[in-house]
Every structure is written in structure tokens, then in C-alpha cells.
Design a protein around this motif. Sequence first.
Motif, PDB file in Angstrom:
ATOM      1  N   LEU A   1      55.444  57.934  48.675  1.00  0.00           N
ATOM      2  CA  LEU A   1      55.031  57.334  49.953  1.00  0.00           C
ATOM      3  C   LEU A   1      54.901  55.815  49.858  1.00  0.00           C
ATOM      4  N   VAL A   2      54.202  55.325  48.822  1.00  0.00           N
ATOM      5  CA  VAL A   2      53.819  53.906  48.831  1.00  0.00           C
ATOM      6  C   VAL A   2      54.703  53.032  47.945  1.00  0.00           C
ATOM      7  N   GLY A   3      55.609  53.621  47.177  1.00  0.00           N
ATOM      8  CA  GLY A   3      56.488  52.807  46.321  1.00  0.00           C
ATOM      9  C   GLY A   3      55.749  52.259  45.115  1.00  0.00           C
ATOM     10  N   GLU A   4      56.274  51.181  44.539  1.00  0.00           N
ATOM     11  CA  GLU A   4      55.812  50.728  43.219  1.00  0.00           C
ATOM     12  C   GLU A   4      54.626  49.759  43.277  1.00  0.00           C
ATOM     13  N   GLY A   5      54.408  49.107  44.404  1.00  0.00           N
ATOM     14  CA  GLY A   5      53.445  47.996  44.427  1.00  0.00           C
ATOM     15  C   GLY A   5      51.980  48.399  44.369  1.00  0.00           C
ATOM     16  N   VAL A   6      51.681  49.670  44.440  1.00  0.00           N
ATOM     17  CA  VAL A   6      50.288  50.119  44.533  1.00  0.00           C
ATOM     18  C   VAL A   6      49.897  50.860  43.257  1.00  0.00           C
ATOM     19  N   ARG A   7      48.751  50.463  42.655  1.00  0.00           N
ATOM     20  CA  ARG A   7      48.265  51.169  41.480  1.00  0.00           C
ATOM     21  C   ARG A   7      47.708  52.520  41.915  1.00  0.00           C
TER      22      ARG A   7
ATOM     23  N   ILE B   1      46.407  41.755  54.654  1.00  0.00           N
ATOM     24  CA  ILE B   1      45.568  42.832  54.119  1.00  0.00           C
ATOM     25  C   ILE B   1      46.498  43.804  53.400  1.00  0.00           C
ATOM     26  N   GLU B   2      46.313  43.954  52.090  1.00  0.00           N
ATOM     27  CA  GLU B   2      47.250  44.755  51.302  1.00  0.00           C
ATOM     28  C   GLU B   2      46.532  45.860  50.554  1.00  0.00           C
ATOM     29  N   VAL B   3      47.188  47.004  50.467  1.00  0.00           N
ATOM     30  CA  VAL B   3      46.673  48.098  49.640  1.00  0.00           C
ATOM     31  C   VAL B   3      47.078  47.814  48.201  1.00  0.00           C
TER      32      VAL B   3
END
Lengths: 434, 434
Positions: free
Chosen positions: A53-59, A37-39
Amino acid sequence: MKPIKVGLLGLGVVGGGTWKVLTANAEEIARRAGRRIEVAAAAVRDLDKARHLVGEGVRLTRDGMDVVRDPEIDIVAELIGGDTVARDWVLEAIRQGKHVVTANKALLAKHGNEIFAEAHRRGVMVAFEAAVAGGIPIIKAMREGLTANRIQWLAGIINGTTNFILSEMRVRGLSFGEALADAQRLGYAEADPTFDIEGVDAAHKLTLLASLAFGIPVQFDKAYVEGISALAQEDIAHAERLGYRIKLLGITKRRPDGIELRVHPTLIPTERLLANVEGAMNAVVVCGDMVGATLYYGQGAGALPTASSVVADLVDVTRLQAADPEHRVPLLAFQPDALADTPILPMSEVESSYYLRLRVHDQPGVLADLARILADGGISIDSMFQEPHGEHDADIIFLSHRAREGAVDKAIAQVQSLPFVKSPVTRLRVEHLS
Amino acid sequence: MKPIKVGLLGLGVVGGGTWKVLTANAEEIARRAGRRIEVAAAAVRDLDKARHLVGEGVRLTRDGMDVVRDPEIDIVAELIGGDTVARDWVLEAIRQGKHVVTANKALLAKHGNEIFAEAHRRGVMVAFEAAVAGGIPIIKAMREGLTANRIQWLAGIINGTTNFILSEMRVRGLSFGEALADAQRLGYAEADPTFDIEGVDAAHKLTLLASLAFGIPVQFDKAYVEGISALAQEDIAHAERLGYRIKLLGITKRRPDGIELRVHPTLIPTERLLANVEGAMNAVVVCGDMVGATLYYGQGAGALPTASSVVADLVDVTRLQAADPEHRVPLLAFQPDALADTPILPMSEVESSYYLRLRVHDQPGVLADLARILADGGISIDSMFQEPHGEHDADIIFLSHRAREGAVDKAIAQVQSLPFVKSPVTRLRVEHLS
């Protein structure tokens, strides 16, 4: 199997907690859910802070509509609170055919009927475990665990702020104002505490529980709501003298001619478990006609406990939205191919505290010898007392700190061989459950 | 939608309870499950007795194989106990492609791995909520409610017989033998109580909980099992003096190098909720890394509480085996077309007990006047006390029996107008939660 993609609305206390749980426990969650399960996207107020907080992988976006309309997103988790923007975004997510998970009790208590009807029309799930009693899986218990019962009544401590204040008033003898100030200083109450102390937050939650209990529409406007701000210290003391404690309870009850729905300070007998729920903890008692009374207890607020429920809902939706047997709830909680071969430890490796009792001939040096044997085994003593037995003997009782059982057994064998020890050593384990 | 057809294996205590729940609450259950759940066949020992209980509509047989091979049956509920015949029937039911619900902890603790593997192969559910802690939905909490967490440990009072005996020993100062005899006389312990008092039953349940907590195979043979038959009365008294109570706990804990799995008498601090679980009640504390400690409490045995869990599993299977959105868990617990329009009662119609406090000028006849007003309103007094305030005044505190709030408000208005009443009347509600 490709990961489930989640869109977060909000990355504040609960949103940030949800991110943390999904990240820290990604493996364990995939073992249970059958897929990761990924954001994938998040709508936030402060883009820079969120990126940090969330780094690069999240739009990231400022507009929730970007998230709820993103075709990549499977489930939308609404964690911004309030009932204006949240309502628009949730309804649009449902119209887009997305499942919704929300922690928003105010939204559901006011607009639940509209939201649930829309979800039913579109065939999507709306899950809201986090909206009531934080990390306690009370919605699941009501919706699935107690389905065999006609629910007769339920009563709950479902607001941690007020329960903390009432505990402080009782234990420390504070006035309401003093206890509230304490709660605000410690972060248990907000700067404007009205929603909590006047019972509104509890009434939002109670309204949802009543619907689940009795199968009635959500009717927040019919709830009776009375808070604790007028509560006098002396009434708490009088109640104690009469054998009662005062708790802010949400109560709903089936009566022949209708349903009671009310939040107010309530005296309950001190011997009830519910009366002993202290501090910011929550608990709900549900009474069914077949099962009798059941009680559910845990942390009712906070980033991680609330996120625990948000993520449980995400796992639920992940498991339920697929129809094939591989994606049902796994029989042993974890997917069959994800079982672990972690060894079960032998008792000698178990760690516990210990209670030891033995009878000795009461002579000088007895305690010193016993204490030496325990110390040599690395076992430290938490407390001890001694009771004379007859003229020459005494019973000695030790409580130890945590130790390895193998070491304790070895020490007991040595103690047993001492000449002044006149009984077998009784050994019981002690757990502090904290 | 045609009813789900259930085949019962056994119509004894739990089987009879299941029949009763399905019959008495048929409407409520259909409102939740979306279709009716009916017993179509049952395998029983005594055909005449069974016919008398269930009437003509149920096919009865002595051979469970007749039930599990009956093509009409959708779900088999195994309620005979034991691990020989029950194993054969359950395995054959699974091979026939039927979902299985069981209350049989001994069977699953010993043959669970084989049964779960077969169920996985055949794509059917095996649900066993009733096998652990009777009516408490603890399996659901573990399997679905806490999925976001790495479980750290759990500790439970999961055998009612031993908890009843320990309560009797502590409260009444009985020896183990005396308390056991009491438990047998009252029906809390069987004629041969070995399985309960030696901890075997608790270990069966703990073994299942450990699998759910940690995702490990069922390993009953690795569990450490110690009962309460050697427990001395004096150790209960010493523990009390040290601030502890002794409970038979099932404990399982994640350690870096393995898993602890053990049942034994355990001292726990008196202030823990778990220490205050008395009599035949059950409770389980589960600690997750994100949610912290949560507790689940209720009746752990008995026909109806156990049947409550059996039927919840039947509803679960009914809801889950269909894939379309109409058959998911309904958002508000009940199917959308089954919501009721039961009215919410106004507060004047609410029934509660009441705590009343008022300050009066202390003169002869005060109490008589107050008591008369309450009596005229149909409000009877449970207890009262009075505290002098200054030289001429007194505070009077009443506890009433149950009354209608409208009547109480009317009486308060009358009291308020009495010339000797010097303060507003403080009114709080009292609930006994029983």
C-alpha cells in the motif's frame, strides 16, 4: 520548513483512508497547514500488505511502541480501535511528548479522563474529531465554534448503521431483522452488529459530546443506553401517522439539578431537519443559550470521511504546535503565499440545469419548434409540462439537463423571436446538489 | 492570569449583543478560554445611551481611533458595519498590532485583500466568523474542519431576509411584494431592503466563502449577483409541482478551467435538507472530495446569534495568541481546572414526552381507567388513537405531554396489571427539539 512526521498506528479502513488523503491531497494540505504532513512510520498487522500500500518511504513495524518511541515522529495517529493495546500505545506516545490524534471513541469514552490528564501533564494535544460523527467537524464546533454559549442540550444521529436500518424499516416497511440483514449485506452493519444496534457506539460518542458541552469528565458508565433491536415496525407506522419519525438519538441536556445523558429510539416531529436525515448519514443539533439551535450534517463513517477528520486534526496540531504568527490558522484558510490565481468564470461558462417558462399561442408545431432550438443548442430536456391559459394560449415549462449558460442564453434569444411566443422567457437555474 | 481587554467599535445590534453575551456568560467563557474576556472601551454614537447600557466600568468615546490606539486594548471588535470609517479603524487597529474581530462582510468582501495583507505583515489575527451566516460556525468549518479536502463546491442559504420571503411566498401563496411587506413589518427586512433582496449581501458572504474554499483572493467584483425581486409566484408553484423548491443560493464551484461564483434564485430538489430550510434560517452545504457533502445550519442573523460568533472569535484569539500549552484549545473544550462535577441524572429523573402502545380487550370503561391512571401520575395526554385488532381487541396509542420518566414507569406498571390489558406496554420517548 521541514515536513511534520506522522506515525500511524493501524493501516486498516481509517488508517488506509488517512494514508490516501495525505497522499492524494498533499499539495492542498500543505497550502493550508504551511508545511507538508508526511507518514514516516506505521505499525501494522500485515507487513507485506502494508508495504504494497505505502511503498518504500514509510518505516513499517508490527509493534506500535516502535512508532510511539521513534524520536523522528511528531504526531501519533491511533487508528487501530479497541481499548487495550490502543490505550497502552496512546499513553506511551503522550509520555514520549508526542501529540496524539485518534478516531477511537470506545477508548476515549472509557479511558478519556486518564488520557486527557496525562496529556495535560505532558503539554501535548489529544485531538479526536474522527471519533464522533465521522467527517462532520462537530468536535471543533463544540470546542471552538460555540464557546460563547452555555450549551442547553444536544441531540444527534451519531450511528449510521442504526439510522440506515430505521430508514429501511420506515421507507420499505421492513421488520428490524430484515432491515438488519440488508444493512449487513450492503456493508453498513458488521457481522456482529451488537455495538451499533444496542446503542453502545452512539453512547461512546454521546459521552464525549456531553463532556465538551458541559465541561464535565467523561462518564460512559452513567449513560443510559437503549438500542433499536426491540423496535416494532408498527410503532414506526403509528409514529408516522402522528407526524413523527423514529430515530436513535443520543441526547444530553442541562437541567437545574444535573445532566441527562441517554441513547434511545426517539420520536421527533417529521418537519424537523433531523427527522429527514436518512440512510447512513449523521447529524447533530446543538442548542446554545445565545445562538439557539445549530445543526451539523454529513457522513458519519467510511474510510475517507473519517480520514478527513483525522487529517484535519493533523493540520490543527501542525498549525497550533508552532507559536509564531506564520503558523496560526491562516486568515483565508490557506497560507498567504499559497493563494491561487484561478480565474472566476464568466456566467456564460457556468454549467447548470435550467427551468424555462414561456407563454405561447397554442398552435400545431409549437413544441417541435421549441424542442428543435434547444436540441440545436445542445440542451437536452429533462421534463416539461404545459398549462392552458385562456382559450388560445398555453404556458410551457421546461426543465433541462445540465448545459452551459451561454448556450441556453443563445437558445432563449432564438425562442424569444418566434412569432408564437407571447411572453418574455422566464429562466431560473436548477441545482441538484449531488 | 489577567483578563483580555476588548475594545468594541459600535454598541448597536451586534455590539450590544456582544456586550450581553460577554456579560451574561462571563463565567462559562472564562472556563473555556482560560481567562476572563472584558470590554474595556467602546466607541459609540450616543454616549448617554451607551453609558446606560454598560455602566461605569467601560471607557466610552465617540472616536474609534481612541479605542484602536488604546494601549490597554488587546483585541478590537469592529461592529459598526459599512466600509469607510470601519476600514480606517480596522486598518489602524492592525497597524497598532491589535487583533481584530469583525462581523463586517461588506468591508471584507470589498477591502479584504488589503486588510488581510496588512494583518499578515503585522502578525495579528483578523477573525470574521460573524460575517457569514450569523451564529453558524461555518468559517471555522471551512478554515479548520475541512482542511483535508479539496473543496469541490459549496451552496448556501446565506441571507435570512430572502429565505423568509421565499418561504412566505411558497407556504402562503403571497406575491413577492406582499411577502416583502410582511418581512418588513416583522423586522426581517429593512426599510430599504435592496442589499438583501437583490442578492448583494449574499454575494458579500459568498465571496468570503469562496476564498476560504479555494484559496483565492477576495473578488466580490467578479461575482454574478441576481436577487429575488423579479420572482413570480407561479414559478414557485410550478417548481413545487416538479418536485423542487426555489431558494436564493450562493454557489461557488471548482471547475477545471476556473471557479464559478454566483448568487441567484435556484430550484433544488425538495428532498434535499437545504430545500427544507425555512424562514429566516441559514444553511450551507460544503462538498469536499474526501468527506462528501456536509451541511451547517442555524440562525443567520440577530443580535445574540451573531454575537455568539463574535465572542467565539474573541475566545479563539485569546486561546491562540498565547503560545504555551496551557492556552491551547483545551482537550475537553473547558480548561482542565474548570471541569464541573455536575451529576448525571438517573433515568427516573429524565423528562420527556412519551409514546405508549398497548393492546386491550375492547370493553366499556377501558379508556377511562387508562386515562385515570395517567392523570393520577401527573401525566397529561397530548393525543391518542385506537385501532381495532380482531373482533374483541384494540391497540391504543397515546402521546403524552412532558413528564418525569419515573412517574411514567410507575403508571405503566399500574396499567400493566389491569385485567383487560393483553400486551406489554410499548414505551418510546418523544422529543420536540425546540
